[in-house]
Design a protein around this motif. Sequence first.
Motif, PDB file in Angstrom:
ATOM      1  N   SER A   1       0.849  -1.194   0.000  1.00  0.00           N
ATOM      2  CA  SER A   1       0.000   0.000   0.000  1.00  0.00           C
ATOM      3  C   SER A   1       0.884   1.244   0.000  1.00  0.00           C
ATOM      4  O   SER A   1       2.070   1.179   0.344  1.00  0.00           O
ATOM      5  CB  SER A   1      -0.922   0.016   1.216  1.00  0.00           C
ATOM      6  OG  SER A   1      -0.172   0.295   2.392  1.00  0.00           O
ATOM      7  N   SER A   2       0.312   2.374  -0.353  1.00  0.00           N
ATOM      8  CA  SER A   2       1.089   3.619  -0.362  1.00  0.00           C
ATOM      9  C   SER A   2       1.529   3.983   1.055  1.00  0.00           C
ATOM     10  O   SER A   2       2.626   4.514   1.251  1.00  0.00           O
ATOM     11  CB  SER A   2       0.289   4.752  -1.005  1.00  0.00           C
ATOM     12  OG  SER A   2      -0.945   4.927  -0.352  1.00  0.00           O
TER      13      SER A   2
ATOM     14  N   LEU B   1       0.123 -11.390  -1.287  1.00  0.00           N
ATOM     15  CA  LEU B   1       0.120 -10.729   0.019  1.00  0.00           C
ATOM     16  C   LEU B   1       0.008  -9.217  -0.144  1.00  0.00           C
ATOM     17  O   LEU B   1       0.685  -8.629  -0.983  1.00  0.00           O
ATOM     18  CB  LEU B   1       1.415 -11.051   0.773  1.00  0.00           C
ATOM     19  CG  LEU B   1       1.614 -10.307   2.098  1.00  0.00           C
ATOM     20  CD1 LEU B   1       0.838 -11.005   3.199  1.00  0.00           C
ATOM     21  CD2 LEU B   1       3.081 -10.242   2.455  1.00  0.00           C
ATOM     22  N   MET B   2      -0.838  -8.583   0.664  1.00  0.00           N
ATOM     23  CA  MET B   2      -0.921  -7.125   0.721  1.00  0.00           C
ATOM     24  C   MET B   2      -0.305  -6.679   2.032  1.00  0.00           C
ATOM     25  O   MET B   2      -0.746  -7.092   3.106  1.00  0.00           O
ATOM     26  CB  MET B   2      -2.377  -6.651   0.641  1.00  0.00           C
ATOM     27  CG  MET B   2      -2.552  -5.168   0.961  1.00  0.00           C
ATOM     28  SD  MET B   2      -1.601  -4.029  -0.069  1.00  0.00           S
ATOM     29  CE  MET B   2      -2.704  -3.812  -1.429  1.00  0.00           C
ATOM     30  N   LEU B   3       0.736  -5.878   1.940  1.00  0.00           N
ATOM     31  CA  LEU B   3       1.382  -5.309   3.111  1.00  0.00           C
ATOM     32  C   LEU B   3       0.887  -3.883   3.259  1.00  0.00           C
ATOM     33  O   LEU B   3       1.023  -3.077   2.342  1.00  0.00           O
ATOM     34  CB  LEU B   3       2.901  -5.360   2.951  1.00  0.00           C
ATOM     35  CG  LEU B   3       3.739  -4.845   4.112  1.00  0.00           C
ATOM     36  CD1 LEU B   3       3.460  -5.647   5.378  1.00  0.00           C
ATOM     37  CD2 LEU B   3       5.211  -4.922   3.764  1.00  0.00           C
ATOM     38  N   ASP B   4       0.293  -3.600   4.403  1.00  0.00           N
ATOM     39  CA  ASP B   4      -0.271  -2.277   4.674  1.00  0.00           C
ATOM     40  C   ASP B   4       0.344  -1.737   5.956  1.00  0.00           C
ATOM     41  O   ASP B   4       1.000  -2.471   6.702  1.00  0.00           O
ATOM     42  CB  ASP B   4      -1.796  -2.370   4.795  1.00  0.00           C
ATOM     43  CG  ASP B   4      -2.482  -1.015   4.661  1.00  0.00           C
ATOM     44  OD1 ASP B   4      -1.810  -0.012   4.346  1.00  0.00           O
ATOM     45  OD2 ASP B   4      -3.707  -0.961   4.877  1.00  0.00           O
ATOM     46  N   TYR B   5       0.124  -0.449   6.222  1.00  0.00           N
ATOM     47  CA  TYR B   5       0.640   0.166   7.437  1.00  0.00           C
ATOM     48  C   TYR B   5      -0.397   1.130   7.980  1.00  0.00           C
ATOM     49  O   TYR B   5      -1.050   1.859   7.231  1.00  0.00           O
ATOM     50  CB  TYR B   5       1.953   0.922   7.156  1.00  0.00           C
ATOM     51  CG  TYR B   5       2.506   1.561   8.395  1.00  0.00           C
ATOM     52  CD1 TYR B   5       3.224   0.807   9.318  1.00  0.00           C
ATOM     53  CD2 TYR B   5       2.281   2.899   8.678  1.00  0.00           C
ATOM     54  CE1 TYR B   5       3.709   1.375  10.478  1.00  0.00           C
ATOM     55  CE2 TYR B   5       2.761   3.474   9.835  1.00  0.00           C
ATOM     56  CZ  TYR B   5       3.473   2.716  10.737  1.00  0.00           C
ATOM     57  OH  TYR B   5       3.945   3.274  11.888  1.00  0.00           O
ATOM     58  N   SER B   6      -0.533   1.115   9.297  1.00  0.00           N
ATOM     59  CA  SER B   6      -1.422   2.051   9.972  1.00  0.00           C
ATOM     60  C   SER B   6      -0.687   2.644  11.159  1.00  0.00           C
ATOM     61  O   SER B   6       0.037   1.934  11.866  1.00  0.00           O
ATOM     62  CB  SER B   6      -2.681   1.323  10.462  1.00  0.00           C
ATOM     63  OG  SER B   6      -3.415   2.161  11.332  1.00  0.00           O
TER      64      SER B   6
ATOM     65  N   GLN C   1       0.481  -4.480   8.673  1.00  0.00           N
ATOM     66  CA  GLN C   1      -0.536  -5.523   8.631  1.00  0.00           C
ATOM     67  C   GLN C   1      -0.360  -6.349   7.368  1.00  0.00           C
ATOM     68  O   GLN C   1      -0.099  -5.806   6.298  1.00  0.00           O
ATOM     69  CB  GLN C   1      -1.949  -4.920   8.651  1.00  0.00           C
ATOM     70  CG  GLN C   1      -2.358  -4.377   9.988  1.00  0.00           C
ATOM     71  CD  GLN C   1      -2.457  -2.863   9.987  1.00  0.00           C
ATOM     72  OE1 GLN C   1      -2.656  -2.249   8.955  1.00  0.00           O
ATOM     73  NE2 GLN C   1      -2.296  -2.261  11.137  1.00  0.00           N
ATOM     74  N   PHE C   2      -0.509  -7.657   7.519  1.00  0.00           N
ATOM     75  CA  PHE C   2      -0.385  -8.606   6.427  1.00  0.00           C
ATOM     76  C   PHE C   2      -1.772  -9.133   6.078  1.00  0.00           C
ATOM     77  O   PHE C   2      -2.460  -9.662   6.944  1.00  0.00           O
ATOM     78  CB  PHE C   2       0.490  -9.793   6.833  1.00  0.00           C
ATOM     79  CG  PHE C   2       1.879  -9.405   7.275  1.00  0.00           C
ATOM     80  CD1 PHE C   2       2.915  -9.364   6.359  1.00  0.00           C
ATOM     81  CD2 PHE C   2       2.141  -9.097   8.596  1.00  0.00           C
ATOM     82  CE1 PHE C   2       4.198  -9.024   6.750  1.00  0.00           C
ATOM     83  CE2 PHE C   2       3.418  -8.757   9.006  1.00  0.00           C
ATOM     84  CZ  PHE C   2       4.450  -8.720   8.084  1.00  0.00           C
TER      85      PHE C   2
END
Length: 118
Positions: free
Chosen positions: A15-16, A86-91, A100-101
């Motif tokens: 993700s961006s 897999l989508m790697l995201d960050y919050s 988050q995976f």
Amino acid sequence: MTQTQTPQTRGILLSSAALAQVKLLRDKQDKDLCLRVGVRQGGCSGMSYMMDFEETSKISAHDEVFEYDGFKIVSDRKSLLYLYGLMLDYSDAMIGGGFQFTNPNASQTCGCGKSFGV
């Protein structure tokens, strides 16, 4: 020989927000680093995610390389069998924040989100 993937064939999606965070963390180390993502045995659900920076000189011929705006994500082919898509995201949320995976290959995930089963 490593291979850079086009956006349509990326096996690990970023993700961006995650891209911005890994670039920020990499820039603090002031080295030419890539992000290695993989799996290992262990964790609550049988397998756990691993993620760490490493020097780009350690990318081997057995690795797959996914490039995002000049930043490289690297995974060994064995791990990629479990991580493809897999989508790697960050919050930056106070509760539940961090990386988050979201793994389409996981049949079960742990409550912490850091391990999975297939």
